[in-house]
Design a protein around this motif. Sequence first.
Motif, short mmCIF file in Angstrom:
data_model
loop_
_atom_site.label_atom_id
_atom_site.label_comp_id
_atom_site.label_asym_id
_atom_site.label_seq_id
_atom_site.Cartn_x
_atom_site.Cartn_y
_atom_site.Cartn_z
N ASP A 26 41.60 44.54 30.49
CA ASP A 26 42.19 44.02 29.26
C ASP A 26 42.74 42.61 29.48
O ASP A 26 42.55 41.73 28.64
N ALA A 27 43.41 42.40 30.59
CA ALA A 27 43.96 41.07 30.90
C ALA A 27 42.83 40.04 31.04
O ALA A 27 42.96 38.91 30.55
N LYS A 28 41.76 40.43 31.69
CA LYS A 28 40.62 39.51 31.83
C LYS A 28 40.00 39.17 30.48
O LYS A 28 39.71 38.01 30.19
N LYS A 29 39.82 40.20 29.62
CA LYS A 29 39.25 39.98 28.29
C LYS A 29 40.10 39.03 27.47
O LYS A 29 39.59 38.25 26.67
N LYS A 32 43.82 36.13 30.49
CA LYS A 32 45.05 35.99 31.27
C LYS A 32 44.71 35.50 32.68
O LYS A 32 43.58 35.63 33.15
N GLN A 33 45.71 34.96 33.37
CA GLN A 33 45.51 34.43 34.72
C GLN A 33 45.59 35.50 35.79
O GLN A 33 45.20 35.28 36.93
N GLY A 34 46.12 36.66 35.43
CA GLY A 34 46.25 37.75 36.38
C GLY A 34 47.19 38.81 35.86
O GLY A 34 47.56 38.81 34.68
N PHE A 52 50.30 51.64 46.16
CA PHE A 52 49.25 51.84 45.16
C PHE A 52 48.64 50.51 44.74
O PHE A 52 47.42 50.34 44.70
N PHE A 53 49.47 49.54 44.44
CA PHE A 53 48.98 48.25 43.95
C PHE A 53 48.30 47.43 45.05
O PHE A 53 47.32 46.74 44.80
N LEU A 54 48.80 47.51 46.27
CA LEU A 54 48.17 46.80 47.39
C LEU A 54 46.74 47.30 47.60
O LEU A 54 45.84 46.52 47.92
N LYS A 55 46.53 48.58 47.37
CA LYS A 55 45.20 49.18 47.50
C LYS A 55 44.18 48.54 46.55
O LYS A 55 42.99 48.52 46.83
N TYR A 56 44.66 48.02 45.44
CA TYR A 56 43.77 47.45 44.43
C TYR A 56 43.78 45.92 44.42
O TYR A 56 43.41 45.29 43.44
N GLY A 57 44.20 45.33 45.54
CA GLY A 57 44.09 43.89 45.70
C GLY A 57 45.30 43.07 45.33
O GLY A 57 45.28 41.84 45.43
N SER A 73 45.79 37.93 41.11
CA SER A 73 45.45 36.67 40.44
C SER A 73 43.95 36.60 40.19
O SER A 73 43.16 36.97 41.05
N PHE A 74 43.58 36.12 39.02
CA PHE A 74 42.16 35.92 38.68
C PHE A 74 41.71 34.50 38.98
O PHE A 74 40.53 34.20 38.91
N ASN A 75 42.66 33.61 39.28
CA ASN A 75 42.32 32.20 39.47
C ASN A 75 42.97 31.61 40.73
O ASN A 75 43.09 30.40 40.85
#
Length: 170
Positions: A26-29, A32-34, A52-57, A73-75
């Motif tokens: 949803d954030a990517k759509k 958003k920057q991350g 949990f969150f570290l497992k997903y990058g 972060s996406f960028n």
Amino acid sequence: IYCLWVSGKFKGHGYGKQLLEYVINDAKKKGKQGVCVISSKKKKSYLADKKFFLKYGFEVVDQIEDYELLSLSFNHQKPSFCKNVKQMVIDSNHITLYYSPQCPFTLNCINEIKEYIKDYNIQVDFIKVDTLEKAKNIPCIFNNWAVFKNGKYVSHILLNKKGFEKLLND
């Protein structure tokens, strides 16, 4: 992310992963920057589970005391806590509660406390955080709830009547 919680018999079925994937997509759509979430060095109630969150990058990008800001972060930009957040103090001797109506439990807690203080004539400042501007200007770590006593940050833990009584006596 203010809250990502799977409880009881629903744990261990991949619902947390599905919710997180939905948030990321949803954030990517939405361009958003991350995605960010507040966690802590050691597990704390009402905060996201860091492992949990570290497992997903996600990675730790900033910290204040035991609290940590995790980001995906996406960028490749790394967000940080605002300068005013790092102060963790306010100019007030009243008990001050910052709260967000995003969590279904907060309004019940607010109502319990308001009912309690009527009987004891206690001054409490309730600050509803319901806009992005307000959220950006909170002087502390904030998930859905923040408590100040005598101008100092006390906790992010929701307080019901019993918890509020304990706060008064500490």
